[in-house]
Scaffold this active site. Structure first.
Site, mmCIF file in Angstrom:
data_model
loop_
_atom_site.group_PDB
_atom_site.id
_atom_site.type_symbol
_atom_site.label_atom_id
_atom_site.label_comp_id
_atom_site.label_asym_id
_atom_site.label_seq_id
_atom_site.Cartn_x
_atom_site.Cartn_y
_atom_site.Cartn_z
ATOM 1 N N GLU A 151 0.844 -1.197 0.000
ATOM 2 C CA GLU A 151 0.000 0.000 0.000
ATOM 3 C C GLU A 151 0.879 1.247 0.000
ATOM 4 O OE1 GLU A 151 -0.252 2.219 2.651
ATOM 5 O OE2 GLU A 151 1.052 1.135 4.053
ATOM 6 N N CYS A 263 4.793 4.595 9.124
ATOM 7 C CA CYS A 263 5.533 3.971 8.020
ATOM 8 C C CYS A 263 7.024 4.255 8.043
ATOM 9 C CB CYS A 263 4.950 4.434 6.685
ATOM 10 S SG CYS A 263 3.272 3.836 6.372
#
Length: 448
Positions: A151, A263
């Site tokens: 993603e 992230c």
């Protein structure tokens, strides 16, 4: 197509909702009964603009549902996506794959027809082959393929990122799996968004390489910002000049108190660990990680200078604690380094954030939460801007300066200017990578 989505965290929920909006039949699965109950009531456990409306639309259309029942979700499914957490493992910096492998083994025990098992979670190179081995071991007779589909969702803009992506990456081993994935993403293919089909390892590496590169850009401009402060250059002008070069681009060249979030910190550490395991040290990435931590500590020194060398006894107002605006995510946020230093130094810290309080009350003990930015700064000795929420971009600075005990502004997101601060009556202003000012006290003035 029928899709099962395992995990209703940020990635799983956004992906599941958006796939249902493509017209697919999507069942989102989670082991947490409270989360499933919330979702069935139409309540969103995360903050993401527009997600609640899109969820309600597709539930009403009968394309989206939520369940604790994995066997029911897998019944007749063409693909099952694994979208569970891969946090940094304690001790060695590697991604913790225990949730991914547990999901794969559970799928193997339940599935009874051909299915594509898609890893949506961010995982190190080689993980999808491990998933394949685990599934084969658990159910040697199962007819299946694995696919890697990383993603690239920005928190706060995730729906647009899913619906209008820069690219979709699909790693597969067989043409059959490629056909299933192509059908799933057919709405994007028809609108000519780039869909790149690769091998498994390349798909896994693309995700880590992209995030490490973006983290490097942020860290680079933050180092340049520190040099700008010493030389008299303006980092905003430097960033603009760099960004006009098409080879560099203007994105991710905004200086600030360091990167955070779910992230970049996790993925840079995992990439560095992978490099060590394969005997190819990721020296640039390793340096980015250490420099980013130094940048956060440098911000503390900047605030200490603005408080005349001590936080003790000072009242400090802080605007923003989430790692970026338009999210409630506080993972690895600079605030988690900076605010504890203020509190530990003896300051009374008042905090205002549009979405950060729910997580922040646990993560930031000892602070006072205020819903109004003006009340947050009332009688403060220093105002610190840590997150550039839109709510903080057009404040009445004159009103704030008048009500502060000592009107000093540390603008760590560069949303105001020296001119703005002087016009408002602040006696001191500091930003990141630009010249600030400290008003010289008039004769007989002992300072605030």
């Amino acid at each position: 197509m029928k899709i099962a989505m395992i995990g209703t965290g940020y990635v799983g929920l956004v992906s599941g909702v958006c796939f249902s909006d493509f017209g697919h039949d999507v069942v989102c699965v989670d082991k947490d009964p409270k989360k499933i109950e919330m979702l069935e009531r139409g309540e969103i456990p995360i903050y993401e603009p527009g997600l609640d409306r899109l969820l309600a639309k597709n539930v009403e259309a009968g394309r989206l549902s939520f369940t604790l029942d994995l066997p029911g979700a897998l019944h007749g499914a063409d693909a099952v996506f694994i979208a569970v957490g891969t946090p940094t493992r304690r001790g060695d910096g590697h991604a913790d794959l225990s949730y991914v492998m547990a999901a794969a083994e559970e799928i193997a025990r339940i599935a009874d027809h051909y299915i594509v098992i898609v890893t949506k979670s961010t995982v190190p190179v080689g993980t999808n082959r491990q998933v394949k081995q685990a599934v084969k071991k658990a159910n040697p007779k199962l007819d299946f393929d694995v696919a890697s589909n990383p993603e690239f969702l920005r928190e706060g803009a995730a729906i647009d990122d899913f619906m209008k992506p820069d690219r979709v990456i699909v790693g597969v081993q067989t043409e059959r799996a490629a056909e299933v994935m192509a059908e799933i993403y057919r709405p994007l293919y028809l609108r000519e968004f780039p869909i790149l089909t690769t091998d498994l390892e390349s798909a896994e590496m693309i995700k880590y390489a992209a995030n490490a590169f973006l983290a490097t850009k942020i860290t680079f401009i933050n180092e340049i910002a520190a040099l700008c402060e010493r030389t008299g250059a303006d980092v905003k002008q430097v960033s603009q000049g760099m960004g006009l070069d098409g080879r560099i681009g203007k994105k991710f060249l905004h200086s600030g108190p360091g990167y955070g979030g779910s992230c970049f910190p996790k993925d840079t550490r995992a990439l560095a660990r992978t490099g060590q395991e394969y005997g190819i040290p990721m020296q640039i990435t390793e340096k980015v990680i250490s420099v980013n931590e130094e940048i956060k500590r440098r911000m503390i020194d900047k605030l200490l200078d603005m408080c005349d060398g001590t936080f003790n006894g000072k009242t400090i107002g802080v605007l923003g604690v989430t790692f970026k605006p338009n999210t409630d995510d506080m993972r690895e946020a600079p605030s988690l380094t900076i605010i504890p230093a203020l509190v530990g130094g003896g300051a009374k810290v008042k905090v205002c954030d549009p979405q950060g309080r729910h997580e922040g009350e646990t993560l930031l003990p000892g602070v006072h939460w205020i819903d109004d930015p003006y009340k947050c700064t009332h009688k403060a000795d220093l105002l610190v801007i840590l997150t550039e929420w839109n709510e903080f971009r057009a404040l009445d600075l004159k009103r704030i300066a008048r009500k502060m005990a000592s009107p000093r502004l540390a603008d760590l997101r560069n949303i105001y200017s020296v001119k703005d601060a002087k016009r408002a009556g602040f006696e001191a202003y500091e930003s990141v990578g630009r010249a600030g000012f400290l008003k010289e006290p008039s004769e007989g003035d002992t300072g605030g």
